[in-house]
Design an enzyme around this catalytic site. Structure first.
Site, PDB file in Angstrom:
ATOM      1  N   GLU A 143     -13.112  19.990  18.499  1.00 14.84           N
ATOM      2  CA  GLU A 143     -13.196  18.906  17.521  1.00 14.84           C
ATOM      3  C   GLU A 143     -12.542  19.289  16.196  1.00 14.84           C
ATOM      4  O   GLU A 143     -12.939  20.278  15.577  1.00 14.84           O
ATOM      5  CB  GLU A 143     -14.658  18.536  17.246  1.00 14.84           C
ATOM      6  CG  GLU A 143     -14.809  17.419  16.227  1.00 14.84           C
ATOM      7  CD  GLU A 143     -16.247  17.164  15.816  1.00 14.84           C
ATOM      8  OE1 GLU A 143     -16.525  16.062  15.307  1.00 14.84           O
ATOM      9  OE2 GLU A 143     -17.086  18.076  15.988  1.00 14.84           O
ATOM     10  N   ASP A 178     -14.042  12.285  16.155  1.00 14.79           N
ATOM     11  CA  ASP A 178     -15.032  11.781  15.216  1.00 14.79           C
ATOM     12  C   ASP A 178     -14.280  10.933  14.197  1.00 14.79           C
ATOM     13  O   ASP A 178     -13.483  11.450  13.407  1.00 14.79           O
ATOM     14  CB  ASP A 178     -15.758  12.943  14.539  1.00 14.79           C
ATOM     15  CG  ASP A 178     -16.951  12.487  13.703  1.00 14.79           C
ATOM     16  OD1 ASP A 178     -16.835  11.428  13.052  1.00 14.79           O
ATOM     17  OD2 ASP A 178     -17.970  13.193  13.686  1.00 14.79           O
ATOM     18  N   GLU A 240     -23.522  10.222  14.618  1.00 14.68           N
ATOM     19  CA  GLU A 240     -23.739  11.456  13.879  1.00 14.68           C
ATOM     20  C   GLU A 240     -23.631  11.167  12.373  1.00 14.68           C
ATOM     21  O   GLU A 240     -22.646  11.499  11.728  1.00 14.68           O
ATOM     22  CB  GLU A 240     -22.713  12.522  14.295  1.00 14.68           C
ATOM     23  CG  GLU A 240     -23.064  13.912  13.772  1.00 14.68           C
ATOM     24  CD  GLU A 240     -22.028  14.959  14.141  1.00 14.68           C
ATOM     25  OE1 GLU A 240     -22.424  16.050  14.570  1.00 14.68           O
ATOM     26  OE2 GLU A 240     -20.820  14.678  14.013  1.00 14.68           O
TER      27      GLU A 240
END
Length: 258
Positions: A143, A178, A240
């Site tokens: 990520e 993300d 998140e």
């Protein structure tokens, strides 16, 4: 319809961790993710998942000394043995929890002159861990993280991560997209997703710039959710973010998608 997973490291944080599973299920979530499971026995966590009918969709490999500021081991030269031990430990938990994907945090760059050596270490560790996970039918994720949330993090942009996928060619290696991190570092979220969709293995969301609920800030998440549906994305979307108050009070955004 997108599938949303509650991140239990951040949501429902007004109660102890093990109580958050029930709260997530009651709020309508079908899956959960979190940073690390290692403070609890696998059987204890598996019982919570089964009791509340939840799928475990993601957690991270052990990150080194998190309390002391470490943010992963995968790119740290000299820590290869520790990293390999962390892979074995994570696999043990993943098998017990039925979790199909694990995220390997890269770590921090403390000396820019060491970046080339770190990249060599990162590639070798990813190759090793992807092949170990493949033995158990698991997917490995990497990520990119923005430089504001974690200054010095080794990998920051989607293009960097997908270049690593192409270089290694491991079939079970994917990138975690993300939208919070991507918006801060590069923006152009629609084009970014369309460009890299084939390599995306998991998505996470939060409002930008303050990392609160996804109905605040500069990102139009309803548009992105429709985009993901139209593009045929069938993975999970991890929530998140840091709730502004009680988690349930901020779930109005979730109602149309629950």
């Amino acid at each position: 319809m997108p599938r949303f997973a509650a991140n239990l490291s951040m949501l429902f944080n007004d109660v102890p961790f093990l109580e958050r599973f029930g709260r997530a299920a009651a709020a309508g979530f079908k899956g959960v993710e979190y940073l690390f499971p290692y403070e609890y026995a696998p059987a204890e966590l598996a019982e919570r998942l089964q009791t509340h009918g939840l799928a475990q969709v993601l957690f991270n490999l052990p990150p080194g000394d998190f309390a002391a500021g470490e943010r992963g081991l995968a790119a740290l030269p000299g820590r290869e043995s520790e990293f390999r031990e962390s892979v074995d430990r994570a696999i043990e938990y993943a098998r017990a929890l039925g979790c199909p994907r694990l995220h390997a945090m890269a770590g921090l760059v403390t000396d820019e002159s060491q970046r080339p050596r770190m990249r060599e270490t990162y590639l070798e560790n990813l190759r090793y861990s992807a092949r170990r996970l493949a033995e158990h039918g698991l997917t490995l994720l990497i990520e990119p993280i923005n430089t504001r949330s974690i200054p010095g993090y080794f990998i920051n942009r989607q293009a960097e991560a997908h270049a690593i996928l192409a270089e290694l060619g491991e079939p079970n290696l994917r990138v975690q997209l993300d939208f919070f991190h991507a918006q801060i570092m590069e923006g152009d979220l629609t084009a970014t997703f369309k460009r890299f969709q084939a390599g995306v293995g998991h998505i996470q969301i939060a409002g930008v710039p303050d990392r609160h609920e996804p109905d605040t800030g500069e990102v139009n998440y309803p548009y992105l959710f429709r985009l993901l549906d139209e593009a045929g994305y069938d993975g999970w979307i991890g929530c998140e973010y840091n709730p502004r108050g009680l988690t349930e009070d901020g779930l109005g955004w979730f109602v149309p998608w629950r």
